[in-house]
Write a protein that holds these residues in place. Sequence first.
Motif, PDB file in Angstrom:
ATOM      1  N   GLY A   1       3.730   3.496  -7.369  1.00  0.00           N
ATOM      2  CA  GLY A   1       4.840   2.932  -6.594  1.00  0.00           C
ATOM      3  C   GLY A   1       5.527   3.974  -5.729  1.00  0.00           C
ATOM      4  O   GLY A   1       5.874   3.699  -4.568  1.00  0.00           O
ATOM      5  N   THR A   2       5.711   5.174  -6.262  1.00  0.00           N
ATOM      6  CA  THR A   2       6.352   6.239  -5.490  1.00  0.00           C
ATOM      7  C   THR A   2       5.471   6.676  -4.328  1.00  0.00           C
ATOM      8  O   THR A   2       5.959   6.906  -3.208  1.00  0.00           O
ATOM      9  CB  THR A   2       6.666   7.442  -6.399  1.00  0.00           C
ATOM     10  OG1 THR A   2       7.466   7.002  -7.504  1.00  0.00           O
ATOM     11  CG2 THR A   2       7.410   8.518  -5.646  1.00  0.00           C
ATOM     12  N   PHE A   6       3.171   4.810  -2.780  1.00  0.00           N
ATOM     13  CA  PHE A   6       3.161   3.756  -1.765  1.00  0.00           C
ATOM     14  C   PHE A   6       4.498   3.641  -1.047  1.00  0.00           C
ATOM     15  O   PHE A   6       4.533   3.307   0.142  1.00  0.00           O
ATOM     16  CB  PHE A   6       2.729   2.420  -2.359  1.00  0.00           C
ATOM     17  CG  PHE A   6       1.248   2.325  -2.523  1.00  0.00           C
ATOM     18  CD1 PHE A   6       0.402   2.490  -1.438  1.00  0.00           C
ATOM     19  CD2 PHE A   6       0.690   2.095  -3.761  1.00  0.00           C
ATOM     20  CE1 PHE A   6      -0.973   2.425  -1.574  1.00  0.00           C
ATOM     21  CE2 PHE A   6      -0.681   2.027  -3.918  1.00  0.00           C
ATOM     22  CZ  PHE A   6      -1.513   2.193  -2.826  1.00  0.00           C
ATOM     23  N   PHE A   7       5.587   3.930  -1.718  1.00  0.00           N
ATOM     24  CA  PHE A   7       6.888   3.973  -1.049  1.00  0.00           C
ATOM     25  C   PHE A   7       6.884   5.056   0.022  1.00  0.00           C
ATOM     26  O   PHE A   7       7.347   4.834   1.154  1.00  0.00           O
ATOM     27  CB  PHE A   7       8.028   4.221  -2.038  1.00  0.00           C
ATOM     28  CG  PHE A   7       9.314   4.602  -1.366  1.00  0.00           C
ATOM     29  CD1 PHE A   7      10.083   3.649  -0.724  1.00  0.00           C
ATOM     30  CD2 PHE A   7       9.732   5.928  -1.341  1.00  0.00           C
ATOM     31  CE1 PHE A   7      11.260   4.006  -0.072  1.00  0.00           C
ATOM     32  CE2 PHE A   7      10.902   6.290  -0.698  1.00  0.00           C
ATOM     33  CZ  PHE A   7      11.668   5.333  -0.066  1.00  0.00           C
ATOM     34  N   SER A   8       6.369   6.246  -0.323  1.00  0.00           N
ATOM     35  CA  SER A   8       6.327   7.353   0.637  1.00  0.00           C
ATOM     36  C   SER A   8       5.482   7.000   1.851  1.00  0.00           C
ATOM     37  O   SER A   8       5.862   7.286   2.990  1.00  0.00           O
ATOM     38  CB  SER A   8       5.767   8.619  -0.016  1.00  0.00           C
ATOM     39  OG  SER A   8       6.595   9.060  -1.054  1.00  0.00           O
ATOM     40  N   ALA A  24       4.664   3.896   2.983  1.00  0.00           N
ATOM     41  CA  ALA A  24       5.293   2.818   3.751  1.00  0.00           C
ATOM     42  C   ALA A  24       6.490   3.322   4.546  1.00  0.00           C
ATOM     43  O   ALA A  24       6.667   2.972   5.724  1.00  0.00           O
ATOM     44  CB  ALA A  24       5.707   1.678   2.825  1.00  0.00           C
ATOM     45  N   ALA A  25       7.316   4.148   3.928  1.00  0.00           N
ATOM     46  CA  ALA A  25       8.477   4.695   4.630  1.00  0.00           C
ATOM     47  C   ALA A  25       8.038   5.615   5.761  1.00  0.00           C
ATOM     48  O   ALA A  25       8.647   5.620   6.840  1.00  0.00           O
ATOM     49  CB  ALA A  25       9.379   5.435   3.654  1.00  0.00           C
ATOM     50  N   SER A  26       6.980   6.381   5.536  1.00  0.00           N
ATOM     51  CA  SER A  26       6.474   7.259   6.581  1.00  0.00           C
ATOM     52  C   SER A  26       5.963   6.459   7.776  1.00  0.00           C
ATOM     53  O   SER A  26       6.213   6.825   8.937  1.00  0.00           O
ATOM     54  CB  SER A  26       5.355   8.135   6.026  1.00  0.00           C
ATOM     55  OG  SER A  26       4.788   8.914   7.034  1.00  0.00           O
ATOM     56  N   CYS A  52      -0.673   7.821   7.397  1.00  0.00           N
ATOM     57  CA  CYS A  52       0.707   8.284   7.641  1.00  0.00           C
ATOM     58  C   CYS A  52       0.861   8.927   9.017  1.00  0.00           C
ATOM     59  O   CYS A  52       1.905   8.806   9.640  1.00  0.00           O
ATOM     60  CB  CYS A  52       1.125   9.280   6.564  1.00  0.00           C
ATOM     61  SG  CYS A  52       1.468   8.552   4.971  1.00  0.00           S
ATOM     62  N   SER A  58       6.729  14.637  -1.629  1.00  0.00           N
ATOM     63  CA  SER A  58       6.280  13.563  -0.742  1.00  0.00           C
ATOM     64  C   SER A  58       7.435  12.657  -0.341  1.00  0.00           C
ATOM     65  O   SER A  58       7.506  12.210   0.801  1.00  0.00           O
ATOM     66  CB  SER A  58       5.153  12.760  -1.385  1.00  0.00           C
ATOM     67  OG  SER A  58       5.601  12.022  -2.482  1.00  0.00           O
ATOM     68  N   VAL A  59       8.362  12.399  -1.246  1.00  0.00           N
ATOM     69  CA  VAL A  59       9.530  11.584  -0.896  1.00  0.00           C
ATOM     70  C   VAL A  59      10.459  12.364   0.024  1.00  0.00           C
ATOM     71  O   VAL A  59      10.966  11.822   1.013  1.00  0.00           O
ATOM     72  CB  VAL A  59      10.264  11.107  -2.175  1.00  0.00           C
ATOM     73  CG1 VAL A  59      11.586  10.451  -1.834  1.00  0.00           C
ATOM     74  CG2 VAL A  59       9.387  10.150  -2.973  1.00  0.00           C
TER      75      VAL A  59
END
Length: 188
Positions: free
Chosen positions: A10-11, A13-15, A17-19, A80, A126-127
């Motif tokens: 999840g972390t 894929f969050f990184s 998607a946000a990127s 990304c 990454s976040v």
Amino acid sequence: MTSFQLFIVGTIFFSVAASLALAKKYGSLFNHSQRMVITMFIGTSIGLCIGMFFAFILPGNMYLSTMLGLSAGAFLGGLCGWNLGVVAGLEGLISALMGGMMGAMLGEMLTYSESLLILNFSLSLSVCSLILYPVFKNLSSPDSVIYSYKWLLKPLVVFLIVLGFLLAGSVFNDEPANDINHHQQHSS
């Protein structure tokens, strides 16, 4: 999958998607060097996370975890960087490919608790790499003047908060570190 593995996925894929969203929003404001720095940073940290993740779920199988880390890391790193241009996409692809290989090897060579710390650290990188988008956006504006160096503290504080959050994610790990012996024994 365990809840800890879902937390990792999840972390990541969050990184990603946000990127993608931030690159679409701010990508036209960056010069070539800024695009390359962003994609290299994001690609390497995501590749490292992916490689270590595959080493966790495929213990003792260094070849398969390396190949999956290379492939998935290259795909996500290229993805990304793609919104920032073809060259930036290739830079993200190559950086994530190298990160995936390093992560898989580190995941196999280190003990479980050491791998867990490096994985949490690379997840936080990454976040926190997402911070580069607004920082470079502000540096790209024609009226960007730095009146004080307090702005350097903001990314550091955000990094420490995210690192604390992700280290707290270790709570999701149900298995005690003493009982896990999934790393291959190497003989000389």
